[in-house]
Motif scaffolding. Structure first.
Motif, short mmCIF file in Angstrom:
data_model
loop_
_atom_site.label_atom_id
_atom_site.label_comp_id
_atom_site.label_asym_id
_atom_site.label_seq_id
_atom_site.Cartn_x
_atom_site.Cartn_y
_atom_site.Cartn_z
N ALA A 265 0.84 -1.20 0.00
CA ALA A 265 0.00 0.00 0.00
C ALA A 265 0.87 1.25 0.00
O ALA A 265 2.03 1.20 0.44
CB ALA A 265 -0.91 -0.01 1.23
N PRO A 266 0.30 2.36 -0.49
CA PRO A 266 1.02 3.63 -0.37
C PRO A 266 1.41 3.87 1.09
O PRO A 266 0.72 3.42 2.01
CB PRO A 266 -0.02 4.66 -0.84
N HIS A 267 2.49 4.62 1.30
CA HIS A 267 3.11 4.71 2.62
C HIS A 267 2.14 5.02 3.78
O HIS A 267 2.11 4.30 4.78
CB HIS A 267 4.22 5.76 2.59
N ALA A 268 1.36 6.08 3.64
CA ALA A 268 0.49 6.49 4.76
C ALA A 268 -0.59 5.44 5.03
O ALA A 268 -0.96 5.20 6.18
CB ALA A 268 -0.14 7.85 4.46
N VAL A 269 -1.09 4.81 3.99
CA VAL A 269 -2.09 3.76 4.14
C VAL A 269 -1.46 2.55 4.83
O VAL A 269 -2.04 1.96 5.75
CB VAL A 269 -2.67 3.35 2.76
N ARG A 270 -0.25 2.21 4.40
CA ARG A 270 0.46 1.07 4.99
C ARG A 270 0.61 1.24 6.50
O ARG A 270 0.41 0.30 7.27
CB ARG A 270 1.82 0.93 4.31
N GLU A 271 0.90 2.46 6.92
CA GLU A 271 1.06 2.72 8.35
C GLU A 271 -0.23 2.42 9.12
O GLU A 271 -0.21 1.81 10.19
CB GLU A 271 1.47 4.18 8.53
#
Lengths: 433, 433
Positions: A265-271
């Motif tokens: 996932a895109p970085h912020a979503v992954r977090e």
């Protein structure tokens, strides 16, 4: 307040305490049928269980022993919420086969890709938000979406997968109605249950449409490496890093018993996915993760996938030729990968009402209605060719033909095939994945 | 609608798409500290990681090999959503040690008991519903409750655990305020983090109070078999079958790396837990479940627990004697089981603001505020004695003493110990369980 004041019943003293969503959770009648369908005398064309007998169990056993003896203090301990870093690196090698370029930090390891589906739905869906999904769609995804109180709107497919113009029209209509569409759920390769693959030409079109409508794409890809006749198509994620969440799994290319899948996932979503996963399970199993990592490190996993492809192709062929021989009144696609043939029954037949009679004839399938949020699709059935041997498949289709013939006879005489199905949509059962 | 119209930012294009609950999911500053704290030169008194080195890894490795070679077609395949029936039968033997009588049908196997916590919260909690939990409470439970948008109200404990009269008063007050209390969350044995055990006398009192208020009891019992000086107390579930959901785990009595826990619930509740679990993960790992079942069948698991108890008692003793020697200004309980000592700092010290300085001194703990929903409890810290050797524990407490002494000196000179903590409550991190 006493328990009975609390809305309790003699059957369930806590009936009045459930969350709203829990009242939607009911075991369907189909579940009881599946208990019967799992008996050895029944040929199950229902479940999506891979052919584990094709794995080198002796070698895997030896590998598990070494893993515990040599790395037991890690393998048997808690791990990180995001998943083992070494495994996340190996996962990049797997995804590279479909053109995906990513960083280990982008990967979240989950308890099967089902958990990834749940986590994505968790972080994006408020009750009533819309998810657009192919018609039909994977029953386990519909189960999660329902459990998280999403509204599912289907978009049509043809032999080349999702139809871009129809997707665009659906998203435009929903926007006009003021509905909030959060993501498109799609299985682009060897679709479950429809067996079709999104064409290369359509892939950028689908991405462009979703980008234009501000809709995230959830690409669920358990079968992508299991094509029979050609190299894998490039993943949607390989064409768009910011607009796609990609879900992968080792359940079909290795073994589901470890329950290891992943999301990219895109970085912020992954977090947020990691935080949601930690709330749900603390951390995925280190024992399972290190087993998969060790398997990828020390075994010819690509050779194993090639062997699976050959075995499944043979089973696909057995299914198609048996259908041609025994049920020529039906129509079907010929999938060039994956686990499933999607069969349209002859006019007047209802796959759901026919199922109990099929199980009496010792053959099981999944009625098409399981794959639609509104219970439509009863004119279809899904046949899974992944688990039984070719001989068993032929026997199963032969049995199925006796049921279809009897139903057709009933239709000819009475004009209807039976009781008709209910509109209940199943929760995902492991046998239905 | 373009992505930027959708509320996106350059940092997170999907910011405007999240569910309301996801905006509450943030990685805390403590998380970054823990990355540092996991370096080998730091003595971690923070994590609840069991002492895996005490397990017979050679034997377990051999067992894993046999399992895959002899039962691989089951162990590597999908399983049932409720969990392996053979394992559920063995779980009854484990629970019998705490007086629980149940049927295998009452048991749901989960991906660690964390998943059981999530499932129970899922089926009972609508946003804003109240959960009453001990003050302090397990950080991972608070994380789930928060992720599921529950309101947590703490009820006080003393050296004998939850105080019945205070619990009754809390439930009465909440009822008077028209609040909907769904369940009491309690860790009755060797509490995390407080180390105390609910006395035998109070157990039926707590059950009677909850029954009278129509409140379900969620009994979370990972440490019950890890008492140092006496036989296990009877579980709350052993005294009330309809009013209690019991959660158990193999993470502390065997190994957390398999991620196997379980819930025991009244029949109708159990059915919903299975459906919710199938939506979340399809089925728990067969490989993990069969590993645990094989361990219980073929190893002296009770002897292993006895050995763990002796090891943990020695570590508890090391912790207490080091505290007496090095930090006599603090106060603490002396737990007679489990993993944790709950330390009250000298007047004026703040465990949260002190933590970065402790990590600089190469020792880590969890600040008390992690265990309160409102961020109070900064005058306490939790020291875990489960993982480090007694020598390392003594060294860790010695290092901690240098930090406490320096803080006390600062307080004497400036009247305050530093920057003060924020009110952020952490999401559960695996290191904090």
């Amino acid at each position: 307040m006493s328990i009975s004041d609390n809305g309790g019943t003699r059957l369930d003293p806590w009936y009045g305490s459930y969350a709203a969503r829990a009242h939607e959770m009911r075991a369907s009648e189909i579940r009881a049928l599946f208990a019967v369908a799992s008996r050895p005398e029944v040929v199950s064309l229902a479940g999506g269980m891979p052919y584990i007998g094709g794995l080198p169990l002796e070698e895997i056993g030896e590998m598990m022993k070494r893993l515990v003896v040599e790395q037991g203090e890690v393998a048997l301990q808690y791990g990180s919420g995001q998943g083992d870093e070494g495994l996340r690196e190996r996962i990049l090698d797997v995804m590279a086969l479909e053109g995906i370029s990513a960083h280990p930090d982008d990967v979240v390891v989950t308890t099967g890709s089902q958990q990834a589906l749940d986590l994505v739905t968790n972080i994006f869906i408020d009750p009533g938000d819309v998810i657009v999904a192919e018609a039909p769609s994977y029953v386990g995804a519909l189960g999660v979406f329902r459990a998280r109180e999403a509204t599912v709107v289907h978009a049509p497919m043809d032999a080349d997968g999702l139809i871009p113009s129809e997707l665009d029209a659906t998203l435009t209509r929903l926007k006009g109605e003021g509905r909030r569409v959060k993501f498109l759920y799609t299985v682009p390769n060897f679709h479950n249950p429809a067996g079709v693959t999104l064409s290369l030409e359509r892939r950028p079109q689908v991405l462009e449409i979703c980008r234009r409508h501000g809709v995230l794409v959830l690409e669920d890809n358990p079968y992508g490496l299991l094509g029979f006749d050609r190299e894998p198509m490039p993943a949607l994620r390989s064409m768009d890093e910011e607009g796609v969440i990609y879900l992968g799994s080792f359940s079909k290319t290795f073994a589901p018993g470890f329950r290891v899948g992943w999301a990219v996932a895109p970085h912020a979503v992954r977090e947020k996915l990691v935080l949601a996963s930690e709330a749900a399970i603390l951390s995925p199993s280190n024992a399972s993760q290190l087993a998969i990592r060790s398997y990828l490190d020390h075994h010819d996993w690509q050779g194993q996938i090639k062997s699976f492809r050959e075995q499944y192709r043979e089973r696909r062929d057995a299914t198609i030729s048996a259908l041609q021989e025994h049920i020529p009144e039906a129509t079907w696609n010929v999938p060039d990968g994956g686990f499933y043939v999607w069969v349209k029954l002859p006019e007047g037949l209802d796959a759901k009402s026919m199922l109990p009679r099929a199980i009496t004839a010792r053959v099981a399938y999944v009625a098409g209605s399981a794959f639609y949020i509104d219970g439509s699709g009863t004119d279809h059935m899904r046949l899974s060719f992944c688990y039984p041997t070719p001989d068993r498949i032929r026997e199963g289709v032969r049995r199925l033909a006796t049921v279809v013939d009897a139903e057709l006879e009933t239709v000819r005489i009475f004009g209807t095939s039976g009781t008709g199905g209910t509109d209940t949509v199943d929760f995902p059962a492991p046998d239905l994945n």
